[in-house]
Design a protein around this motif. Structure first.
Motif, PDB file in Angstrom:
ATOM      1  N   ALA A   1     -18.115 -60.474  27.281  1.00  0.00           N
ATOM      2  CA  ALA A   1     -17.332 -60.161  26.075  1.00  0.00           C
ATOM      3  C   ALA A   1     -18.203 -60.204  24.819  1.00  0.00           C
ATOM      4  O   ALA A   1     -18.064 -59.360  23.930  1.00  0.00           O
ATOM      5  N   HIS A   2     -19.115 -61.164  24.760  1.00  0.00           N
ATOM      6  CA  HIS A   2     -19.997 -61.246  23.590  1.00  0.00           C
ATOM      7  C   HIS A   2     -20.969 -60.071  23.540  1.00  0.00           C
ATOM      8  O   HIS A   2     -21.282 -59.569  22.465  1.00  0.00           O
TER       9      HIS A   2
ATOM     10  N   TYR B   1     -23.982 -69.797  31.825  1.00  0.00           N
ATOM     11  CA  TYR B   1     -23.769 -68.524  32.508  1.00  0.00           C
ATOM     12  C   TYR B   1     -25.014 -68.005  33.226  1.00  0.00           C
ATOM     13  O   TYR B   1     -24.904 -67.395  34.270  1.00  0.00           O
TER      14      TYR B   1
ATOM     15  N   ASP C   1     -17.555 -64.245  32.037  1.00  0.00           N
ATOM     16  CA  ASP C   1     -16.674 -63.315  31.329  1.00  0.00           C
ATOM     17  C   ASP C   1     -16.922 -63.362  29.825  1.00  0.00           C
ATOM     18  O   ASP C   1     -16.934 -62.325  29.159  1.00  0.00           O
ATOM     19  N   THR C   2     -17.123 -64.553  29.293  1.00  0.00           N
ATOM     20  CA  THR C   2     -17.396 -64.696  27.869  1.00  0.00           C
ATOM     21  C   THR C   2     -18.750 -64.087  27.519  1.00  0.00           C
ATOM     22  O   THR C   2     -18.902 -63.468  26.465  1.00  0.00           O
TER      23      THR C   2
ATOM     24  N   TRP D   1     -23.443 -68.047  20.300  1.00  0.00           N
ATOM     25  CA  TRP D   1     -22.809 -68.501  21.537  1.00  0.00           C
ATOM     26  C   TRP D   1     -23.723 -68.222  22.728  1.00  0.00           C
ATOM     27  O   TRP D   1     -23.850 -69.061  23.629  1.00  0.00           O
TER      28      TRP D   1
END
Length: 182
Positions: free
Chosen positions: A49-50, A107, A45-46, A99
């Motif tokens: 989002a990035h 991921y 999910d991150t 990130w």
């Protein structure tokens, strides 16, 4: 009567042993697995989002340019504020790509097939190198979008969109990687 008592005793003992064994052996493993899967999905999910942050910030930077110095409609204060916003958008891109590179193992390795693992790894490293490069701002923004949009669509787009664009997205991604590398 003794047979009924014996049957109930054996059933109760079996239930007790099964419950104890499950609680001591299986439950902790299942709990740990659930935690790992939760972390993997949070990292995915991150990751998404990035990528959306990169797309959004690139769009903002492309659409909102600093006005020429001789433009009388812009005061120095307003010009400075706009420059500050543009710097903030670049910082968002920098933070997002940092990130992506720092957490690529978390991921990328979570997908089941080799080609699904390779694309995010390649993406993360190339997008970070574009940000760090000495290219012109417009070229950086163009490359960032050309890298991010196909990957974002393939990993987080609607299923019909993924299937519809899979060949085009893979070609566009490969062409952008080749363009960066040359």
């Amino acid at each position: 009567m003794f047979d009924t008592f014996w049957t109930i005793t054996v059933a109760a003992a079996t239930a007790l042993v099964t419950t104890t064994a499950t609680g001591l052996i299986a439950a902790p493993r299942l709990g740990a697995r659930q935690k790992r899967l939760g972390e993997v999905h949070a990292a995915r999910d991150t990751f998404g989002a990035h990528m959306l942050r990169i797309i959004s910030a690139c769009g903002q930077l492309q659409n909102i340019q600093l006005p020429p110095d001789e433009d009388p409609d812009w005061t120095p204060v307003l010009r400075e504020r706009l420059a500050g916003e543009r710097e903030r958008w670049w910082q968002q891109i920098d933070d997002a790509t940092r990130w992506l590179v720092d957490n690529v193992a978390t991921y990328a390795g979570s997908w089941p097939m080799r080609h699904l693992i390779a694309m995010p790894i390649t993406y993360a490293h190339h997008v970070r190198m574009v940000v760090l490069s000495e290219r012109e701002e417009a070229t950086k923004l163009e490359l960032l979008l050309e890298l991010t949009v196909p990957v974002q669509r393939q990993y987080f787009g609607w299923p019909w969109s993924r299937a519809r664009h899979i060949v085009a997205d893979n070609r566009a991604f490969a062409a952008t990687i080749a363009r960066i590398s040359s």
